[in-house]
Design a protein around this motif. Sequence first.
Motif, PDB file in Angstrom:
ATOM      1  N   GLY A  41      46.648   4.957  63.289  1.00 42.36           N
ATOM      2  CA  GLY A  41      47.252   4.813  62.034  1.00 42.36           C
ATOM      3  C   GLY A  41      48.573   4.098  62.479  1.00 42.36           C
ATOM      4  N   PHE A  42      49.257   3.656  61.370  1.00 36.40           N
ATOM      5  CA  PHE A  42      50.497   3.121  61.047  1.00 36.40           C
ATOM      6  C   PHE A  42      51.614   4.008  60.884  1.00 36.40           C
ATOM      7  N   GLU A  43      52.752   3.633  61.526  1.00 34.18           N
ATOM      8  CA  GLU A  43      54.068   4.194  61.266  1.00 34.18           C
ATOM      9  C   GLU A  43      55.286   3.004  61.415  1.00 34.18           C
ATOM     10  N   LEU A  44      56.286   3.511  60.914  1.00 24.99           N
ATOM     11  CA  LEU A  44      57.220   2.396  60.801  1.00 24.99           C
ATOM     12  C   LEU A  44      58.294   2.972  61.842  1.00 24.99           C
ATOM     13  N   LYS A  45      58.886   2.212  62.717  1.00 20.89           N
ATOM     14  CA  LYS A  45      60.209   2.208  63.436  1.00 20.89           C
ATOM     15  C   LYS A  45      61.017   0.892  62.834  1.00 20.89           C
ATOM     16  N   LYS A  46      61.986   1.393  62.228  1.00 20.65           N
ATOM     17  CA  LYS A  46      62.872   0.324  61.495  1.00 20.65           C
ATOM     18  C   LYS A  46      62.189  -0.411  60.467  1.00 20.65           C
ATOM     19  N   ARG A  47      61.975  -1.571  60.648  1.00 20.06           N
ATOM     20  CA  ARG A  47      61.120  -2.556  59.856  1.00 20.06           C
ATOM     21  C   ARG A  47      59.613  -2.733  60.244  1.00 20.06           C
ATOM     22  N   ASP A  48      59.625  -2.392  61.729  1.00 18.15           N
ATOM     23  CA  ASP A  48      58.280  -2.894  62.540  1.00 18.15           C
ATOM     24  C   ASP A  48      57.148  -1.833  62.207  1.00 18.15           C
ATOM     25  N   LEU A  49      56.200  -2.418  61.915  1.00 17.75           N
ATOM     26  CA  LEU A  49      55.092  -1.657  61.867  1.00 17.75           C
ATOM     27  C   LEU A  49      54.317  -1.566  63.198  1.00 17.75           C
ATOM     28  N   ILE A  50      54.004  -0.179  63.302  1.00 18.61           N
ATOM     29  CA  ILE A  50      53.744   0.187  64.841  1.00 18.61           C
ATOM     30  C   ILE A  50      52.164   0.812  64.481  1.00 18.61           C
ATOM     31  N   TYR A  51      51.269   0.377  65.244  1.00 22.01           N
ATOM     32  CA  TYR A  51      49.897   0.891  65.223  1.00 22.01           C
ATOM     33  C   TYR A  51      49.518   1.537  66.450  1.00 22.01           C
ATOM     34  N   LYS A  52      49.282   2.870  66.265  1.00 22.37           N
ATOM     35  CA  LYS A  52      49.075   3.619  67.225  1.00 22.37           C
ATOM     36  C   LYS A  52      47.391   4.015  67.346  1.00 22.37           C
ATOM     37  N   ILE A  53      46.691   3.904  68.402  1.00 24.22           N
ATOM     38  CA  ILE A  53      45.600   4.392  68.536  1.00 24.22           C
ATOM     39  C   ILE A  53      45.367   5.039  69.793  1.00 24.22           C
ATOM     40  N   ASN A  54      44.986   6.362  69.493  1.00 29.63           N
ATOM     41  CA  ASN A  54      45.004   7.450  70.728  1.00 29.63           C
ATOM     42  C   ASN A  54      46.297   7.660  71.272  1.00 29.63           C
ATOM     43  N   ASP A  55      46.340   7.354  72.507  1.00 36.82           N
ATOM     44  CA  ASP A  55      47.855   7.250  73.278  1.00 36.82           C
ATOM     45  C   ASP A  55      48.452   5.964  73.238  1.00 36.82           C
ATOM     46  N   TYR A  56      48.019   5.187  72.691  1.00 41.17           N
ATOM     47  CA  TYR A  56      48.491   3.499  72.937  1.00 41.17           C
ATOM     48  C   TYR A  56      49.070   3.143  71.585  1.00 41.17           C
ATOM     49  N   GLU A  57      50.209   2.651  71.743  1.00 35.07           N
ATOM     50  CA  GLU A  57      51.188   2.040  70.637  1.00 35.07           C
ATOM     51  C   GLU A  57      51.464   0.564  70.748  1.00 35.07           C
ATOM     52  N   PHE A  58      51.268   0.026  69.684  1.00 39.35           N
ATOM     53  CA  PHE A  58      51.964  -1.468  69.777  1.00 39.35           C
ATOM     54  C   PHE A  58      52.388  -1.999  68.509  1.00 39.35           C
ATOM     55  N   THR A  59      53.604  -2.876  68.433  1.00 39.32           N
ATOM     56  CA  THR A  59      54.251  -3.376  67.161  1.00 39.32           C
ATOM     57  C   THR A  59      53.197  -4.422  66.902  1.00 39.32           C
ATOM     58  N   CYS A  60      52.680  -4.449  65.267  1.00 37.60           N
ATOM     59  CA  CYS A  60      52.014  -5.516  64.914  1.00 37.60           C
ATOM     60  C   CYS A  60      52.112  -6.103  63.514  1.00 37.60           C
ATOM     61  N   GLY A  61      53.400  -5.811  63.051  1.00 35.84           N
ATOM     62  CA  GLY A  61      53.829  -6.241  61.831  1.00 35.84           C
ATOM     63  C   GLY A  61      55.127  -5.882  61.287  1.00 35.84           C
ATOM     64  N   LYS A  62      55.349  -6.087  59.826  1.00 37.76           N
ATOM     65  CA  LYS A  62      56.847  -5.727  59.445  1.00 37.76           C
ATOM     66  C   LYS A  62      56.287  -5.279  57.921  1.00 37.76           C
ATOM     67  N   ILE A  63      57.373  -4.468  57.671  1.00 34.46           N
ATOM     68  CA  ILE A  63      57.844  -4.248  56.115  1.00 34.46           C
ATOM     69  C   ILE A  63      58.985  -4.956  55.710  1.00 34.46           C
ATOM     70  N   THR A  64      59.277  -5.674  54.704  1.00 30.91           N
ATOM     71  CA  THR A  64      60.329  -6.241  54.265  1.00 30.91           C
ATOM     72  C   THR A  64      60.455  -6.190  52.805  1.00 30.91           C
ATOM     73  N   ASN A  65      61.592  -5.895  52.312  1.00 32.91           N
ATOM     74  CA  ASN A  65      61.876  -5.962  50.855  1.00 32.91           C
ATOM     75  C   ASN A  65      62.114  -7.405  50.390  1.00 32.91           C
ATOM     76  N   LYS A  66      61.508  -7.526  49.195  1.00 33.36           N
ATOM     77  CA  LYS A  66      61.527  -9.076  48.524  1.00 33.36           C
ATOM     78  C   LYS A  66      62.510  -8.584  47.259  1.00 33.36           C
ATOM     79  N   LYS A  67      63.518  -9.486  47.374  1.00 34.66           N
ATOM     80  CA  LYS A  67      64.527  -9.237  46.353  1.00 34.66           C
ATOM     81  C   LYS A  67      64.422 -10.269  45.134  1.00 34.66           C
TER      82      LYS A  67
END
Length: 186
Positions: free
Chosen positions: A160-186
């Motif tokens: 599953g996904f979770e956020l660290k600051k604006r970075d989207l992290i994907y975790k699969i079992n005991d492995y995690e990697f940064t794979c994207g971002k969430i940004t505000n569009k104003k």
Amino acid sequence: MKHLIAIALFLFSFSVMGQKFHTEFKYTDSINKGISIQNSYPKAGQKYTDPNGKEYRYVIFWTCITNETNSDLEITINFPIDSITVPSSPDVNFNLYFPMQEMTIEKEPLFNYGLDLKSFFDENIDKSSELVKTISPNESHLFYVIALSNKGVNGVVRAGFELKKRDLIYKINDYEFTCGKITNKK
């Protein structure tokens, strides 16, 4: 006493069956306040055979990202074309995919969450996968993630996904990697 135990087991099984997701993150920090992410349990263990006869295993998840902020959120996620290996299963290689078909909560009880995976894999097995989506205020977006592997793992797959600051992290079992971002569009 037997009746009390039976009632407790019934209530426990009802509460587990009623929960449709594995993890939920509701962010309240100053950077991500108003964003929540739900990650499902897997539908897993199925086989896929490519047109050349090579066999794979797959696991399907869904994620729901909810925007309770006052501005649009733009999600950008890129999964690499190269396989990833998780430390708990070093002989298993995973490739991750986003089918473009949108997930809905009504599809949750369906086989493969309602996806036709044979045609999807036949067309996309050697392609990288990307998701770009804008979520308006007070809306949610549900999407699928498929983990395709060269063989099954010994045990369960959780992801599953979770956020660290604006970075989207994907975790699969005991492995995690940064794979994207969430940004505000104003």
